[in-house]
Write an enzyme that holds these catalytic residues in place. Structure first.
Site, PDB file in Angstrom:
ATOM      1  N   GLY A  41      21.059 -19.775  23.302  1.00  0.00           N
ATOM      2  CA  GLY A  41      21.688 -20.289  24.509  1.00  0.00           C
ATOM      3  C   GLY A  41      21.199 -19.571  25.749  1.00  0.00           C
ATOM      4  O   GLY A  41      20.981 -20.175  26.794  1.00  0.00           O
ATOM      5  N   PRO A  52      22.449 -16.320  33.326  1.00  0.00           N
ATOM      6  CA  PRO A  52      22.785 -15.917  31.959  1.00  0.00           C
ATOM      7  C   PRO A  52      23.603 -16.998  31.256  1.00  0.00           C
ATOM      8  O   PRO A  52      24.082 -17.945  31.890  1.00  0.00           O
ATOM      9  CB  PRO A  52      23.606 -14.644  32.154  1.00  0.00           C
ATOM     10  CG  PRO A  52      24.157 -14.756  33.529  1.00  0.00           C
ATOM     11  CD  PRO A  52      23.140 -15.540  34.331  1.00  0.00           C
ATOM     12  N   ASP A  53      23.761 -16.836  29.952  1.00  0.00           N
ATOM     13  CA  ASP A  53      24.517 -17.800  29.159  1.00  0.00           C
ATOM     14  C   ASP A  53      26.014 -17.515  29.298  1.00  0.00           C
ATOM     15  O   ASP A  53      26.621 -16.852  28.467  1.00  0.00           O
ATOM     16  CB  ASP A  53      24.086 -17.717  27.692  1.00  0.00           C
ATOM     17  CG  ASP A  53      24.740 -18.773  26.827  1.00  0.00           C
ATOM     18  OD1 ASP A  53      25.258 -19.765  27.377  1.00  0.00           O
ATOM     19  OD2 ASP A  53      24.744 -18.613  25.603  1.00  0.00           O
ATOM     20  N   ILE A  54      26.580 -18.028  30.384  1.00  0.00           N
ATOM     21  CA  ILE A  54      28.013 -17.816  30.636  1.00  0.00           C
ATOM     22  C   ILE A  54      28.755 -19.151  30.729  1.00  0.00           C
ATOM     23  O   ILE A  54      29.749 -19.273  31.424  1.00  0.00           O
ATOM     24  CB  ILE A  54      28.238 -16.988  31.922  1.00  0.00           C
ATOM     25  CG1 ILE A  54      27.535 -17.624  33.123  1.00  0.00           C
ATOM     26  CG2 ILE A  54      27.751 -15.564  31.721  1.00  0.00           C
ATOM     27  CD1 ILE A  54      27.879 -16.986  34.455  1.00  0.00           C
ATOM     28  N   GLY A  55      28.236 -20.150  30.030  1.00  0.00           N
ATOM     29  CA  GLY A  55      28.900 -21.442  29.988  1.00  0.00           C
ATOM     30  C   GLY A  55      28.483 -22.413  31.063  1.00  0.00           C
ATOM     31  O   GLY A  55      29.130 -23.448  31.241  1.00  0.00           O
TER      32      GLY A  55
END
Length: 78
Positions: A41, A52-55
């Site tokens: 992700g 970054p992958d923070i949703g």
């Protein structure tokens, strides 16, 4: 050529699978001789959004990225 991750894991030795984030990086890994690749992700979010992958990446965006990678290579994608 093994066609599933299970087939690769049943062999003796290590399975080296580089991280990829798009079709080009997957093709380059395959041309370098790797028998499998993996996506994360974070790698997809970083390459598509620069974040970054923070949703922030939608499920649709992640699925489309995975479809493009799977269509680009003839090896298992984790």
């Amino acid at each position: 050529m093994p066609t599933t991750v299970g087939e690769l894991l049943r062999r003796e030795g290590l399975l080296l699978a580089p991280g990829v984030y798009d079709a080009l990086s997957a093709k380059l890994a395959r041309q370098a001789g790797f028998e499998a690749v993996f996506m994360s992700g974070y790698s997809v979010a970083a390459s598509l959004l620069g974040e970054p992958d923070i949703g922030l990446l939608t499920q649709t965006e992640a699925l489309e990225a995975a479809r493009r990678v799977c269509a680009a290579v003839d090896c298992p994608v984790i």
